[in-house]
Design a protein around this motif. Structure first.
Motif, PDB file in Angstrom:
ATOM      1  N   GLN A  45      10.551 -29.671 -15.571  1.00  0.00           N
ATOM      2  CA  GLN A  45      10.828 -28.526 -16.113  1.00  0.00           C
ATOM      3  C   GLN A  45      12.151 -28.147 -16.637  1.00  0.00           C
ATOM      4  N   ALA A  46      13.068 -28.342 -15.965  1.00  0.00           N
ATOM      5  CA  ALA A  46      14.297 -27.965 -16.298  1.00  0.00           C
ATOM      6  C   ALA A  46      14.735 -28.636 -17.399  1.00  0.00           C
ATOM      7  N   THR A  47      14.416 -29.856 -17.879  1.00  0.00           N
ATOM      8  CA  THR A  47      14.590 -30.519 -19.035  1.00  0.00           C
ATOM      9  C   THR A  47      13.773 -29.629 -20.222  1.00  0.00           C
ATOM     10  N   TRP A  48      12.746 -29.533 -20.074  1.00  0.00           N
ATOM     11  CA  TRP A  48      11.895 -28.680 -21.324  1.00  0.00           C
ATOM     12  C   TRP A  48      12.402 -27.466 -21.480  1.00  0.00           C
ATOM     13  N   ASP A  49      13.078 -26.775 -20.495  1.00  0.00           N
ATOM     14  CA  ASP A  49      13.827 -25.445 -20.670  1.00  0.00           C
ATOM     15  C   ASP A  49      15.220 -25.579 -21.559  1.00  0.00           C
ATOM     16  N   PHE A  50      15.690 -26.764 -21.236  1.00  0.00           N
ATOM     17  CA  PHE A  50      16.912 -27.054 -21.802  1.00  0.00           C
ATOM     18  C   PHE A  50      16.662 -27.424 -23.175  1.00  0.00           C
ATOM     19  N   LEU A  51      15.574 -28.112 -23.502  1.00  0.00           N
ATOM     20  CA  LEU A  51      15.014 -28.424 -24.818  1.00  0.00           C
ATOM     21  C   LEU A  51      14.837 -27.293 -25.662  1.00  0.00           C
ATOM     22  N   ASP A  52      14.016 -26.234 -25.068  1.00  0.00           N
ATOM     23  CA  ASP A  52      13.779 -25.134 -25.735  1.00  0.00           C
ATOM     24  C   ASP A  52      15.047 -24.256 -26.324  1.00  0.00           C
ATOM     25  N   ARG A  53      15.822 -24.384 -25.286  1.00  0.00           N
ATOM     26  CA  ARG A  53      17.297 -23.584 -25.648  1.00  0.00           C
ATOM     27  C   ARG A  53      18.018 -24.268 -26.840  1.00  0.00           C
ATOM     28  N   ARG A  54      17.937 -25.560 -26.769  1.00  0.00           N
ATOM     29  CA  ARG A  54      18.735 -26.323 -27.899  1.00  0.00           C
ATOM     30  C   ARG A  54      17.741 -26.056 -29.218  1.00  0.00           C
ATOM     31  N   ILE A  55      16.799 -26.014 -29.290  1.00  0.00           N
ATOM     32  CA  ILE A  55      15.915 -25.906 -30.265  1.00  0.00           C
ATOM     33  C   ILE A  55      16.109 -24.542 -30.961  1.00  0.00           C
ATOM     34  N   ASP A  56      16.196 -23.446 -29.939  1.00  0.00           N
ATOM     35  CA  ASP A  56      16.584 -21.980 -30.300  1.00  0.00           C
ATOM     36  C   ASP A  56      17.787 -21.892 -31.016  1.00  0.00           C
ATOM     37  N   ASP A  57      18.850 -22.762 -30.501  1.00  0.00           N
ATOM     38  CA  ASP A  57      20.243 -22.650 -31.176  1.00  0.00           C
ATOM     39  C   ASP A  57      19.999 -23.109 -32.825  1.00  0.00           C
ATOM     40  N   VAL A  58      19.214 -24.028 -32.918  1.00  0.00           N
ATOM     41  CA  VAL A  58      19.072 -24.863 -34.229  1.00  0.00           C
ATOM     42  C   VAL A  58      18.466 -23.887 -35.092  1.00  0.00           C
ATOM     43  N   MET A  59      17.345 -22.967 -34.585  1.00  0.00           N
ATOM     44  CA  MET A  59      16.582 -22.267 -35.229  1.00  0.00           C
ATOM     45  C   MET A  59      17.434 -20.885 -35.635  1.00  0.00           C
ATOM     46  N   LYS A  60      18.533 -20.368 -34.977  1.00  0.00           N
ATOM     47  CA  LYS A  60      19.266 -19.535 -35.194  1.00  0.00           C
ATOM     48  C   LYS A  60      20.190 -19.981 -36.376  1.00  0.00           C
ATOM     49  N   ILE A  61      20.598 -21.111 -36.507  1.00  0.00           N
ATOM     50  CA  ILE A  61      21.511 -21.749 -37.791  1.00  0.00           C
ATOM     51  C   ILE A  61      20.590 -21.714 -39.030  1.00  0.00           C
TER      52      ILE A  61
END
Length: 227
Positions: free
Chosen positions: A166-182
């Motif tokens: 689950q920690a990996t999937w939370d990490f993944l969601d944060r990375r994708i959120d960063d990309v969406m901000k761009i």
């Protein structure tokens, strides 16, 4: 390469890779255990364990593509589709230790280009399967960005001992959120009259950059008008 022979060698190697890595020792053991003719094995994997590791990675891509095509993604936001695809790809890895050993192998200077190409291929497989129609510089930026997201998530996953990763999937969601901000920032720039004029020339240059085209005029290939 026949899929059956490839898979026999990969499956046999996975019994040895956790102990010996993607090495010649594992490759020879895989040949012996699978009872594949050594000449055939060498013809399929000229560089031995390196090519076998790449085939293992490619098999994971193929498994991911099959699962994505079976899944109903119609109700998902696009960012969730991308996250689902990355999770699916990581889960398709089969053997965490084999991935760890592959990461070590492809961090070595002689094989780093092979590793980068494999990750790019995964990103391309995800975008293509999700229906990406980019025909300009965005084709490259999408794959480059996703390559970074995928590779960082895999590294996190390798050290993750949380329940169901689950920690990996939370990490993944944060990375994708960063990309969406761009992406949101790019959209705001395009909507701003002043900034959009400033970006007019770079945007035209970007539109002129095209993704690679598969050639159909090479020996042994049929042209589209011959099919």
């Amino acid at each position: 390469m026949t899929d059956d022979t490839r898979d026999k060698l990969i499956d046999a190697a996975l019994m040895h890779v956790p102990f010996d890595g993607w090495t010649e020792t594992s490759f020879r053991a895989a040949i012996e255990d699978s009872e594949v003719d050594p000449t055939v094995a060498k013809a399929l994997f000229p560089r031995g364990a390196v090519d076998l590791a790449l085939a293992f990675h490619k098999r994971g891509d193929e498994a991911m593509i099959a699962k994505l095509k079976e899944a109903d993604l119609s109700g998902m936001r696009f960012r969730d589709k991308v996250a689902f695809a990355v999770r699916t790809r990581i889960k398709a890895a089969e053997d965490r230790e084999a991935v760890r050993r592959g990461t070590t192998l492809f961090s070595l200077p002689p094989y780093a280009p092979d590793g980068a190409k494999a990750i790019w291929g995964t990103a391309d497989a995800i975008w293509t399967t999700l229906g990406d129609t980019s025909d300009d510089v965005n084709w490259y930026t999408k794959r480059a960005t996703l390559s970074g997201v995928y590779s960082s998530t895999v590294l996190y996953w390798l050290g993750d001992d949380s329940i169901d990763s689950q920690a990996t999937w939370d990490f993944l969601d944060r990375r994708i959120d960063d990309v969406m901000k761009i992406e949101d920032a790019k959209a705001r720039i395009n909507k701003n009259p002043v900034l959009s004029r400033l970006m007019a020339v770079p945007n035209r240059l970007g539109a002129a950059i095209k993704p690679p085209r598969k050639r159909d005029d090479l020996p042994g290939q049929m042209r589209s008008d011959q099919v």
